[in-house]
Design a protein around this motif. Sequence first.
Motif, PDB file in Angstrom:
ATOM      1  N   HIS A   9      16.787  -3.886  -2.228  1.00 20.90           N
ATOM      2  CA  HIS A   9      15.579  -3.474  -2.923  1.00 20.90           C
ATOM      3  C   HIS A   9      15.518  -1.950  -2.944  1.00 20.90           C
ATOM      4  CE1 HIS A   9      13.968  -7.612  -2.776  1.00 20.90           C
ATOM      5  NE2 HIS A   9      14.538  -7.648  -1.587  1.00 20.90           N
ATOM      6  N   PRO A  10      15.151  -1.371  -4.069  1.00 17.50           N
ATOM      7  CA  PRO A  10      15.063   0.093  -4.126  1.00 17.50           C
ATOM      8  C   PRO A  10      13.970   0.624  -3.202  1.00 17.50           C
ATOM      9  CG  PRO A  10      14.124  -0.894  -6.110  1.00 17.50           C
ATOM     10  CD  PRO A  10      14.787  -2.007  -5.351  1.00 17.50           C
ATOM     11  N   VAL A  11      14.281   1.658  -2.453  1.00 19.17           N
ATOM     12  CA  VAL A  11      13.330   2.286  -1.534  1.00 19.17           C
ATOM     13  C   VAL A  11      13.449   3.798  -1.693  1.00 19.17           C
ATOM     14  CG1 VAL A  11      12.682   2.680   0.869  1.00 19.17           C
ATOM     15  CG2 VAL A  11      13.428   0.414   0.145  1.00 19.17           C
ATOM     16  N   GLY A  12      12.300   4.460  -1.806  1.00 18.45           N
ATOM     17  CA  GLY A  12      12.300   5.919  -1.838  1.00 18.45           C
ATOM     18  C   GLY A  12      12.784   6.499  -3.148  1.00 18.45           C
ATOM     19  N   PRO A  13      13.574   7.571  -3.088  1.00 17.16           N
ATOM     20  CA  PRO A  13      14.272   8.059  -1.892  1.00 17.16           C
ATOM     21  C   PRO A  13      13.383   8.715  -0.853  1.00 17.16           C
ATOM     22  CG  PRO A  13      14.619   9.559  -3.714  1.00 17.16           C
ATOM     23  CD  PRO A  13      13.889   8.385  -4.282  1.00 17.16           C
ATOM     24  N   THR A  14      12.127   9.096  -1.219  1.00 17.57           N
ATOM     25  CA  THR A  14      11.237   9.729  -0.249  1.00 17.57           C
ATOM     26  C   THR A  14      10.192   8.732   0.218  1.00 17.57           C
ATOM     27  OG1 THR A  14      11.529  11.910  -1.259  1.00 17.57           O
ATOM     28  CG2 THR A  14       9.603  11.605   0.149  1.00 17.57           C
ATOM     29  N   VAL A  15      10.018   8.667   1.540  1.00 16.65           N
ATOM     30  CA  VAL A  15       9.016   7.779   2.135  1.00 16.65           C
ATOM     31  C   VAL A  15       8.180   8.602   3.115  1.00 16.65           C
ATOM     32  CG1 VAL A  15      10.439   5.698   1.926  1.00 16.65           C
ATOM     33  CG2 VAL A  15      10.616   7.102   3.989  1.00 16.65           C
ATOM     34  N   LEU A  16       7.021   8.080   3.490  1.00 15.56           N
ATOM     35  CA  LEU A  16       6.225   8.681   4.554  1.00 15.56           C
ATOM     36  C   LEU A  16       6.562   7.929   5.834  1.00 15.56           C
ATOM     37  CD1 LEU A  16       4.000  10.776   5.221  1.00 15.56           C
ATOM     38  CD2 LEU A  16       2.350   8.904   5.006  1.00 15.56           C
ATOM     39  N   ALA A  41      -1.698  -5.361   7.507  1.00 19.33           N
ATOM     40  CA  ALA A  41      -0.831  -4.293   7.004  1.00 19.33           C
ATOM     41  C   ALA A  41      -0.227  -4.680   5.652  1.00 19.33           C
ATOM     42  CB  ALA A  41       0.289  -4.007   8.003  1.00 19.33           C
ATOM     43  N   PRO A  42      -0.159  -3.753   4.703  1.00 20.29           N
ATOM     44  CA  PRO A  42       0.466  -4.060   3.412  1.00 20.29           C
ATOM     45  C   PRO A  42       1.976  -4.215   3.559  1.00 20.29           C
ATOM     46  CG  PRO A  42      -0.066  -1.728   3.552  1.00 20.29           C
ATOM     47  CD  PRO A  42      -0.658  -2.365   4.775  1.00 20.29           C
ATOM     48  N   ASP A  43       2.590  -4.896   2.606  1.00 22.49           N
ATOM     49  CA  ASP A  43       4.035  -5.104   2.656  1.00 22.49           C
ATOM     50  C   ASP A  43       4.808  -3.789   2.651  1.00 22.49           C
ATOM     51  OD1 ASP A  43       3.619  -7.774   2.713  1.00 22.49           O
ATOM     52  OD2 ASP A  43       4.515  -8.223   0.762  1.00 22.49           O
ATOM     53  N   ALA A  74       6.525   4.320  12.129  1.00 22.98           N
ATOM     54  CA  ALA A  74       6.053   3.731  10.877  1.00 22.98           C
ATOM     55  C   ALA A  74       6.882   4.213   9.702  1.00 22.98           C
ATOM     56  CB  ALA A  74       4.586   4.091  10.651  1.00 22.98           C
ATOM     57  N   CYS A  75       6.960   3.368   8.686  1.00 21.14           N
ATOM     58  CA  CYS A  75       7.623   3.745   7.436  1.00 21.14           C
ATOM     59  C   CYS A  75       6.848   3.106   6.291  1.00 21.14           C
ATOM     60  CB  CYS A  75       9.083   3.292   7.421  1.00 21.14           C
ATOM     61  SG  CYS A  75       9.963   3.716   5.900  1.00 21.14           S
ATOM     62  N   TYR A  76       6.270   3.953   5.441  1.00 19.31           N
ATOM     63  CA  TYR A  76       5.532   3.463   4.285  1.00 19.31           C
ATOM     64  C   TYR A  76       6.381   3.714   3.047  1.00 19.31           C
ATOM     65  CZ  TYR A  76       1.700   2.287   1.179  1.00 19.31           C
ATOM     66  OH  TYR A  76       0.913   1.671   0.235  1.00 19.31           O
ATOM     67  N   THR A  77       6.757   2.630   2.361  1.00 16.49           N
ATOM     68  CA  THR A  77       7.710   2.756   1.254  1.00 16.49           C
ATOM     69  C   THR A  77       7.045   2.877  -0.112  1.00 16.49           C
ATOM     70  OG1 THR A  77       7.898   0.335   1.077  1.00 16.49           O
ATOM     71  CG2 THR A  77       9.467   1.475   2.521  1.00 16.49           C
ATOM     72  N   GLU A  82      -0.539   7.235  -0.981  1.00 13.52           N
ATOM     73  CA  GLU A  82      -1.126   6.011  -0.430  1.00 13.52           C
ATOM     74  C   GLU A  82      -0.817   5.895   1.062  1.00 13.52           C
ATOM     75  OE1 GLU A  82       0.140   2.562  -2.510  1.00 13.52           O
ATOM     76  OE2 GLU A  82      -0.688   3.192  -4.452  1.00 13.52           O
ATOM     77  N   GLY A  83       0.395   6.237   1.416  1.00 10.74           N
ATOM     78  CA  GLY A  83       0.799   6.160   2.818  1.00 10.74           C
ATOM     79  C   GLY A  83      -0.031   7.052   3.715  1.00 10.74           C
ATOM     80  N   GLU A  84      -0.419   8.223   3.217  1.00 11.05           N
ATOM     81  CA  GLU A  84      -1.257   9.129   4.010  1.00 11.05           C
ATOM     82  C   GLU A  84      -2.551   8.434   4.409  1.00 11.05           C
ATOM     83  OE1 GLU A  84      -0.581  12.006   5.152  1.00 11.05           O
ATOM     84  OE2 GLU A  84       0.960  12.971   3.909  1.00 11.05           O
ATOM     85  N   SER A  85      -3.140   7.691   3.481  1.00 10.66           N
ATOM     86  CA  SER A  85      -4.381   6.980   3.774  1.00 10.66           C
ATOM     87  C   SER A  85      -4.142   5.813   4.723  1.00 10.66           C
ATOM     88  CB  SER A  85      -5.005   6.475   2.463  1.00 10.66           C
ATOM     89  OG  SER A  85      -6.159   5.709   2.714  1.00 10.66           O
TER      90      SER A  85
END
Length: 288
Positions: A9-16, A41-43, A74-77, A82-85
């Motif tokens: 599955h495509p991720v990123g390339p930048t994540v929080l 927690a969201p997926d 943690a890793c928010y993809t 949105e990840g900041e919140s």
Amino acid sequence: MTSFEFALHPVGPTVLAGPVFWAADDTAAALRFYRDFVQDAPDELGTVVRLGTIPPLSVVPEELHWRPAVAINACYTGPVEEGESVLRPLREHGTPLLDLVSPKRYVAHQSGLDSTVLHGWHYYWKSTDLPELSDDLIEVLVDHAFSTKSPRSYAVLFHLGGAVSRVPGDATAYASRNAPHNININGVWRPDEDFAESETTWARALPNSNSDRTAASTRTNPCANGCRFAIVVFFDTPSMLVCSNMFSFPSKRLARRRRLEHCIGRICGIQPEGETNVQRKYPVPEGQ
């Protein structure tokens, strides 16, 4: 042979992503917070709790190196904004020792702890599924995790659920999809360190516990929908013994199970049912 096909599955390339550390004395409070934090927690959010010492990474202030601590990694993809919140409650909980959450490339986050599990070191790992984090279970984890002799040993708690839990238990060779958590107890020491006995004993203690407080559903126990093939991971000397406990095989797949069982059994020296005189390629430690 048994083969595995992975759907990427495509991720990123930048994540929080990144860990937040709290002092070991704050572990129980951090885990109680975590229990509620991951409930809905969201997926897009993946989390791993690490119980041990703070590794001496270049991004960690020297005064925190090897300090006993609990970390929630943690890793928010999804979108970083949105990840900041989503991660704000985590980052604001209690009094963190260190907050390393930031936007970064996913591959950098994924390899961030590679230097803490170097090739050639000695490892003894155990794993088991765990139920929801009750206060009693949290007490057991806190008491056990910080009783190691080697500063390199640690325990990691994975939050499951999400897409994994939405696949029927008998749809694949991986069952226990309803388990809320999985824990790995990882004894680690360098070849020049005399921690083999203490760390293997430590790693065995929690999965082998019969305490009602842990209520651990170990993967070595029989399951309702098939058979279990037990796997243990043991690194000792430069050789590596690899067995597993991650797969369950419904009856219609027993023929394939047997072929896999024979293949891995001949590597590990496990005697397949109905065979005799299987020679061990690597020694298995007593009590395994």
